[in-house]
Design a protein around this motif. Sequence first.
Motif, short mmCIF file in Angstrom:
data_model
loop_
_atom_site.label_atom_id
_atom_site.label_comp_id
_atom_site.label_asym_id
_atom_site.label_seq_id
_atom_site.Cartn_x
_atom_site.Cartn_y
_atom_site.Cartn_z
N LEU A 120 -23.69 -30.07 -35.02
CA LEU A 120 -22.89 -31.02 -35.73
C LEU A 120 -22.83 -32.31 -34.89
O LEU A 120 -21.79 -33.08 -35.19
CB LEU A 120 -21.37 -30.47 -36.06
CG LEU A 120 -21.61 -29.08 -36.93
CD1 LEU A 120 -20.18 -28.54 -37.03
CD2 LEU A 120 -21.85 -29.50 -38.34
N ARG A 123 -22.11 -36.05 -36.56
CA ARG A 123 -21.74 -35.48 -38.03
C ARG A 123 -20.40 -35.61 -38.37
O ARG A 123 -19.74 -34.85 -37.65
CB ARG A 123 -22.66 -34.42 -38.44
CG ARG A 123 -22.64 -34.37 -40.00
CD ARG A 123 -23.60 -32.98 -40.18
NE ARG A 123 -23.84 -32.73 -41.58
CZ ARG A 123 -24.67 -31.90 -42.07
NH1 ARG A 123 -25.19 -30.90 -41.16
NH2 ARG A 123 -25.18 -31.69 -43.24
N VAL A 125 -16.90 -34.27 -40.15
CA VAL A 125 -16.63 -32.92 -40.82
C VAL A 125 -15.38 -33.37 -41.47
O VAL A 125 -14.29 -33.93 -40.84
CB VAL A 125 -16.61 -31.85 -39.85
CG1 VAL A 125 -16.06 -30.72 -40.53
CG2 VAL A 125 -17.97 -31.77 -38.95
N ALA A 150 -19.21 -31.21 -33.14
CA ALA A 150 -18.56 -32.14 -33.99
C ALA A 150 -17.34 -32.97 -33.06
O ALA A 150 -16.59 -32.37 -32.41
CB ALA A 150 -17.65 -31.39 -34.87
#
Length: 207
Positions: A120, A123, A125, A150
């Motif tokens: 992730l 990216r 979320v 993330a």
Amino acid sequence: MQTVVVEHPIVRSRLSVMRDETSSNAEFRAALRELSTLLVYEATRDLPLTELDITTPVGPTKGHTLANPPLIVPVLRAGLGMAEAAFNLLPESQMGFVGLARNEQTHDPEAYMASLPDSLAGRPVIVLDPMLATGGSLAHCCELLSTRGATTIVVVCALAAPEGVHRIEASGLVSSLFTASIDEGLNSNAYIVPGLGDAGDRQFGPR
């Protein structure tokens, strides 16, 4: 962590339907879906855009598309009631799933599934969960996301308790939290007061 309580007449109206103990499962689900649309709308207000050339029926112009669509992650099972609303607003996005259940004795979360991309990194979320009570489940979910890279995690929940807000903020994993209400606190069973009961049971019936 940025904490935003969304103040809007429709938000308050839909949350009141969810709080009302006389609301049916169908009424609760409909109110949660509509409330989720409004909350996710606010949570995505600052998503970066990419400009592109498009042509309308009468001529060329500049258009925009999301530069980096977020991964949508409903926390099962209660978060399922928010997933459709988020996906309708963000059809460019993908969806992952984290399944957590609360141990009714310890009140701690227990994971039973995590269906997420391996990486992730880079990216954003958006985590969906109707209730932020102790914060244990959401903190556990955000830790799973963090271990996969993330760094921008936005939490969207219908309502929250101060204890949960503090725990999520202390984790240092969440960029921002969007909710319709921060309630008084938790009772001895770790339920939000006045709250709305068990969001999963209110949507789908008792397990």
